[in-house]
Design a protein around this motif. Structure first.
Motif, mmCIF file in Angstrom:
data_model
loop_
_atom_site.group_PDB
_atom_site.id
_atom_site.type_symbol
_atom_site.label_atom_id
_atom_site.label_comp_id
_atom_site.label_asym_id
_atom_site.label_seq_id
_atom_site.Cartn_x
_atom_site.Cartn_y
_atom_site.Cartn_z
ATOM 1 N N SER A 100 0.754 -9.195 -10.162
ATOM 2 C CA SER A 100 -0.109 -9.300 -8.978
ATOM 3 C C SER A 100 0.676 -9.434 -7.690
ATOM 4 O O SER A 100 0.227 -8.983 -6.631
ATOM 5 C CB SER A 100 -1.050 -10.498 -9.126
ATOM 6 N N ILE A 101 1.841 -10.072 -7.756
ATOM 7 C CA ILE A 101 2.579 -10.306 -6.516
ATOM 8 C C ILE A 101 3.026 -8.995 -5.878
ATOM 9 O O ILE A 101 3.167 -8.911 -4.655
ATOM 10 C CB ILE A 101 3.787 -11.229 -6.776
ATOM 11 N N CYS A 102 3.210 -7.951 -6.675
ATOM 12 C CA CYS A 102 3.613 -6.652 -6.118
ATOM 13 C C CYS A 102 2.540 -6.121 -5.181
ATOM 14 O O CYS A 102 2.835 -5.696 -4.053
ATOM 15 C CB CYS A 102 3.878 -5.655 -7.247
ATOM 16 N N SER A 103 1.287 -6.145 -5.633
ATOM 17 C CA SER A 103 0.204 -5.655 -4.781
ATOM 18 C C SER A 103 0.030 -6.521 -3.558
ATOM 19 O O SER A 103 -0.286 -6.028 -2.471
ATOM 20 C CB SER A 103 -1.098 -5.595 -5.586
ATOM 21 N N MET A 104 0.262 -7.822 -3.677
ATOM 22 C CA MET A 104 0.114 -8.726 -2.542
ATOM 23 C C MET A 104 1.191 -8.483 -1.493
ATOM 24 O O MET A 104 0.929 -8.516 -0.283
ATOM 25 C CB MET A 104 0.137 -10.177 -3.027
ATOM 26 N N ILE A 105 2.418 -8.214 -1.943
ATOM 27 C CA ILE A 105 3.506 -7.909 -0.999
ATOM 28 C C ILE A 105 3.208 -6.608 -0.257
ATOM 29 O O ILE A 105 3.391 -6.513 0.965
ATOM 30 C CB ILE A 105 4.856 -7.822 -1.744
ATOM 31 N N LEU A 106 2.744 -5.606 -0.992
ATOM 32 C CA LEU A 106 2.406 -4.329 -0.359
ATOM 33 C C LEU A 106 1.237 -4.483 0.614
ATOM 34 O O LEU A 106 1.230 -3.863 1.688
ATOM 35 C CB LEU A 106 2.070 -3.294 -1.428
ATOM 36 N N GLN A 107 0.265 -5.314 0.261
ATOM 37 C CA GLN A 107 -0.883 -5.507 1.135
ATOM 38 C C GLN A 107 -0.502 -6.216 2.420
ATOM 39 O O GLN A 107 -0.936 -5.812 3.508
ATOM 40 C CB GLN A 107 -1.977 -6.294 0.406
#
Length: 295
Positions: free
Chosen positions: A201-208
């Motif tokens: 999940s942290i990958c999508s949060m960093i990209l967002q």
């Protein structure tokens, strides 16, 4: 210890873990690693090329790109980790209540989660930011509001699976309290699922957060953030493409590291997945060899 032993067999996972640890340490101790003040404006050094004093050059205001890149770790990675931990804590508490006690509590909680998950993630984030206003704090609040329901649903499914095990039923029959059963018997076995979905999940949060900052809805100037650095360099992307290269590579490297670590954690925490993966690879090798012999 078993997790580290399994991870140590995967060189890509260990490399990713080292990158993440180094990134976190550099971000926490940014004043020690940054060669200059990231907000110091020096118009005489505007768009200056790389030098020994400024290893990555200077931006449109003469600020040190390397220093801004280092300080950008805090909002782009560290504060995202804080939001992720808060989301996991809220989702885990609610998911354990719904999955273990079931009944009306489960029904009410799941209907609330269904309502929260019916909205696309970006739309929900933009709605919260639109109501509360632009800024890093509001984006982090939006992440917590957006992610807790997803964590609650995934953790609830895992808890329901393990709460039906014989050893849990035996513990209930012997009169052990529910809190002790959850702490002793269910939390350890669900940790692997929580770790895998968290690292993914942290990958999508960093990209967002980088995307929102690129649009001007995230952290505001003069503070440093990777998405905002990309936005600032957008005007000279053809004449000075190297200004977009540093923050762009930083985002790619950290997201890739978390992705690779997530895949490795899934294997390290689930021996069945490891065995099935090795059997699949062995089958592919045998099939390829057989086809080669036939040809």
């Amino acid at each position: 210890m078993r997790i580290l032993k399994n991870l140590s067999k995967d060189k890509l996972a260990m490399t990713s873990l080292i990158i993440i640890i180094v990134m976190i340490v550099v971000g926490i101790f940014a004043p020690l690693f940054a060669p200059h003040d990231p907000e110091e404006v020096n118009m005489r050094m505007r768009y200056a090329t790389t030098s020994w004093e400024y290893l990555l050059g200077n931006d449109h205001l003469g600020r040190c790109i390397l220093s801004r890149l280092i300080y950008g770790i805090r909002p782009s990675v560290l504060w995202v980790l804080v939001a992720l931990i808060l989301s996991i804590l809220i989702g885990a508490i609610i998911g354990f209540i719904a999955g273990y006690f079931k009944g009306k509590a489960d029904a009410v909680i799941m209907r609330i989660c269904d309502i929260m998950l019916s909205f696309p993630g970006y739309v929900m984030t933009l709605a919260v930011v639109g109501i509360l206003g632009a800024g890093l704090e509001n984006i982090l609040i939006a992440f917590v509001i957006m992610k807790w329901a997803w964590f609650a649903r995934v953790i609830r499914t895992s808890v329901m699976q393990y709460s039906e095990m014989d050893y849990v039923k035996f513990a209930k029959a012997t009169g052990i309290s529910n809190l002790r059963i959850i702490y002793k018997h269910i939390v350890p076995v669900t940790f692997s699922d929580i770790a895998v979905i968290s690292s993914g999940s942290i990958c999508s949060m960093i990209l967002q957060i980088s995307g929102l900052s690129f649009l001007g809805l995230g952290i505001q100037a003069p503070h440093a953030e990777w998405g905002m650095m990309l936005n600032e360099a957008r005007g000279v992307m053809f004449s000075r493409p190297e200004l977009m290269l540093a923050p762009g590579l930083a985002i790619v490297i950290v997201v890739s590291a978390f992705n690779f670590l997530s895949d490795a954690l899934q294997v390290a925490l689930d021996p069945k997945f490891m065995n099935s993966k090795s059997k699949l690879q062995e089958k592919e090798v045998k099939t390829t060899t057989y086809e080669y012999i036939r040809s």
